[in-house]
Enzyme design. Structure first.
Site, PDB file in Angstrom:
ATOM      1  N   CYS A 114      -2.708  -3.528  -3.304  1.00  0.00           N
ATOM      2  CA  CYS A 114      -4.115  -3.521  -2.931  1.00  0.00           C
ATOM      3  C   CYS A 114      -4.325  -4.173  -1.568  1.00  0.00           C
ATOM      4  O   CYS A 114      -3.898  -5.312  -1.361  1.00  0.00           O
ATOM      5  CB  CYS A 114      -4.962  -4.250  -3.964  1.00  0.00           C
ATOM      6  N   THR A 162     -11.335   9.029  -5.586  1.00  0.00           N
ATOM      7  CA  THR A 162     -12.635   9.128  -4.924  1.00  0.00           C
ATOM      8  C   THR A 162     -13.463  10.326  -5.419  1.00  0.00           C
ATOM      9  O   THR A 162     -14.689  10.250  -5.493  1.00  0.00           O
ATOM     10  CB  THR A 162     -12.409   9.204  -3.394  1.00  0.00           C
TER      11      THR A 162
HETATM   12  C1  FMN Z   1     -13.690   1.912  -5.065  1.00  0.00           C
HETATM   13  C2  FMN Z   1     -12.200   1.945  -5.271  1.00  0.00           C
HETATM   14  C3  FMN Z   1     -11.611   0.970  -6.086  1.00  0.00           C
HETATM   15  C4  FMN Z   1     -10.220   0.978  -6.287  1.00  0.00           C
HETATM   16  N1  FMN Z   1      -9.657   0.031  -7.119  1.00  0.00           N
HETATM   17  C5  FMN Z   1      -8.308   0.089  -7.380  1.00  0.00           C
HETATM   18  C6  FMN Z   1      -7.708  -0.809  -8.315  1.00  0.00           C
HETATM   19  O1  FMN Z   1      -8.370  -1.615  -8.992  1.00  0.00           O
HETATM   20  N2  FMN Z   1      -6.353  -0.750  -8.486  1.00  0.00           N
HETATM   21  C7  FMN Z   1      -5.577   0.170  -7.803  1.00  0.00           C
HETATM   22  O2  FMN Z   1      -4.346   0.187  -7.988  1.00  0.00           O
HETATM   23  N3  FMN Z   1      -6.137   1.051  -6.935  1.00  0.00           N
HETATM   24  C8  FMN Z   1      -7.471   1.029  -6.717  1.00  0.00           C
HETATM   25  N4  FMN Z   1      -8.034   1.944  -5.857  1.00  0.00           N
HETATM   26  C9  FMN Z   1      -7.171   2.972  -5.202  1.00  0.00           C
HETATM   27  C10 FMN Z   1      -7.190   4.303  -5.996  1.00  0.00           C
HETATM   28  O3  FMN Z   1      -6.717   4.141  -7.309  1.00  0.00           O
HETATM   29  C11 FMN Z   1      -6.364   5.385  -5.268  1.00  0.00           C
HETATM   30  O4  FMN Z   1      -5.033   4.933  -5.147  1.00  0.00           O
HETATM   31  C12 FMN Z   1      -6.915   5.679  -3.870  1.00  0.00           C
HETATM   32  O5  FMN Z   1      -8.319   5.675  -3.877  1.00  0.00           O
HETATM   33  C13 FMN Z   1      -6.416   7.013  -3.314  1.00  0.00           C
HETATM   34  O6  FMN Z   1      -6.831   8.092  -4.126  1.00  0.00           O
HETATM   35  P1  FMN Z   1      -8.138   8.985  -3.784  1.00  0.00           P
HETATM   36  O7  FMN Z   1      -8.006   9.422  -2.353  1.00  0.00           O
HETATM   37  O8  FMN Z   1      -8.088  10.108  -4.777  1.00  0.00           O
HETATM   38  O9  FMN Z   1      -9.317   8.106  -4.001  1.00  0.00           O
HETATM   39  C14 FMN Z   1      -9.419   1.962  -5.648  1.00  0.00           C
HETATM   40  C15 FMN Z   1     -10.031   2.938  -4.833  1.00  0.00           C
HETATM   41  C16 FMN Z   1     -11.403   2.943  -4.640  1.00  0.00           C
HETATM   42  C17 FMN Z   1     -12.014   4.016  -3.782  1.00  0.00           C
END
Ligand code: FMN
Length: 307
Positions: free
Chosen positions: A130, A266
């Site tokens: 993270c 997202t």
């Molecule tokens: C608002 C938000 C909160 C997130 N919280 C976490 C989390 O708690 N733990 C984690 O491993 N990834 C977290 N992520 C990352 C997502 O799980 C994912 O890896 C990242 O958003 C890329 O995927 P996407 O482009 O489909 O969103 C978060 C992403 C967003 C946008």
């Protein structure tokens, strides 16, 4: 009837579509909109041992084809999760994966040790990547040795399978993937968000209170897909692709490249039912291409000279 199930080795999923951590709450909040039983699985918001408030607002900024967040792993902690949320989730017939966080290696181990005493969890996803913590973007996934140390400790502390979520904010993703595999990780998820900045030009200040955040959404898909491509041919453990998946065609790109499953993040904010549409898209693709089992697609990428 198309067989959409996929085998991760340590876990069989009814289809390859999971929700990504932090974008689907603890699952239960989405149950009025999405039949959770239809998902391949869902990954709950990251959990530290104790509850956390996360970062101060503003914590979200929209960008061209993306979203920058600096939520900072706000969460209810493992005890409340196990006592109040987990009993509600057990009734669903889908794989529940818990995203595990820690301020240090011992905290990761304490979280899995505590959760191991509770039924209904299929696997852990170790969030060592993270960018939004107090460490200003620094996390164990940035170096092979720190990544190795935390995975090894967690594997010693838990009997459950561990999927390690890597950071894209590195020069050589293969090096980190290999070290995590060597430490005993059962699988990899690739990847977390890209460290990013947005500036308010009138005020000349960063748009996020935390200054930096993590970029997700369609903007990152080609970057994460490239990392999946680089990693799948070098590791033996299964890779789950995550980054910018909005539709079935995005999920197919990851599967064809060699990811055994995908996580949707997202896109859940745009439409909470995106995962169901993607599952339908995958089924339609298989039918129209006369593919009986979705696993036939996985890793089927042909390089130009093999066309
Ligand atoms: C608002 C938000 C909160 C997130 N919280 C976490 C989390 O708690 N733990 C984690 O491993 N990834 C977290 N992520 C990352 C997502 O799980 C994912 O890896 C990242 O958003 C890329 O995927 P996407 O482009 O489909 O969103 C978060 C992403 C967003 C946008």
């Amino acid at each position: 009837m198309t067989d959409l199930s996929v085998d991760l080795g340590f876990l069989r999923l009814k289809n390859p579509v999971l929700t990504a951590s932090g974008t689907f709450g603890y699952g239960i909040e989405f149950s009025p909109f999405v039949d959770l039983n239809r998902l391949g699985g869902f990954i709950v918001k990251g959990l530290y041992f104790n509850p956390r408030e996360g970062n101060p607002p503003p914590r979200l900024v929209e960008t061209a084809s993306g979203l920058i967040n600096s939520i900072g792993l706000q969460g209810i902690g493992v005890i409340k999760f196990a006592e109040e949320i987990l009993p509600q989730l057990r009734k669903y017939d889908t794989a529940l994966v818990v995203n595990v966080c820690g301020d240090d290696d011992q905290e990761y181990a304490a979280v899995v040790d505590y959760l191991d005493r509770h039924d209904g969890i299929a696997a852990y996803e170790l969030n060592i990547s993270c960018p939004n913590t107090k460490r200003e973007g620094r996390c164990p996934a940035l170096s092979p040795s720190t990544a190795h140390a935390v995975v090894k400790l967690v594997k010693e502390a838990s009997f459950r399978p561990v999927i390690t979520k890597l950071s894209p904010n590195v020069t050589d993703i293969v090096e980190i993937a290999l070290s995590v595999q060597e430490a005993g990780s059962d699988g990899l998820s690739l990847a977390n968000t890209f460290l990013a900045l947005a500036v308010d030009v009138e005020k000349r200040i960063p748009k996020l209170a935390n200054i930096l955040g993590g970029l997700s959404g369609p903007a990152i898909k080609p970057l994460t897909l490239r990392m999946v491509y680089q990693v799948v041919s070098r590791v033996k453990i299964p890779v789950i692709g995550v980054g910018g998946i909005m539709a079935g065609s995005d999920a197919l790109e990851y599967l064809i490249t060699g990811a055994k499953a995908v996580e949707v993040g997202t896109a859940n904010f745009v439409d909470p039912r995106t995962t169901l549409k993607i599952i339908q898209d995958l089924e339609n693709f298989c039918k129209s291409h006369r593919i009986g089992r979705i696993e036939e697609i996985i890793g089927s990428l042909k390089l130009r000279d093999q066309e």
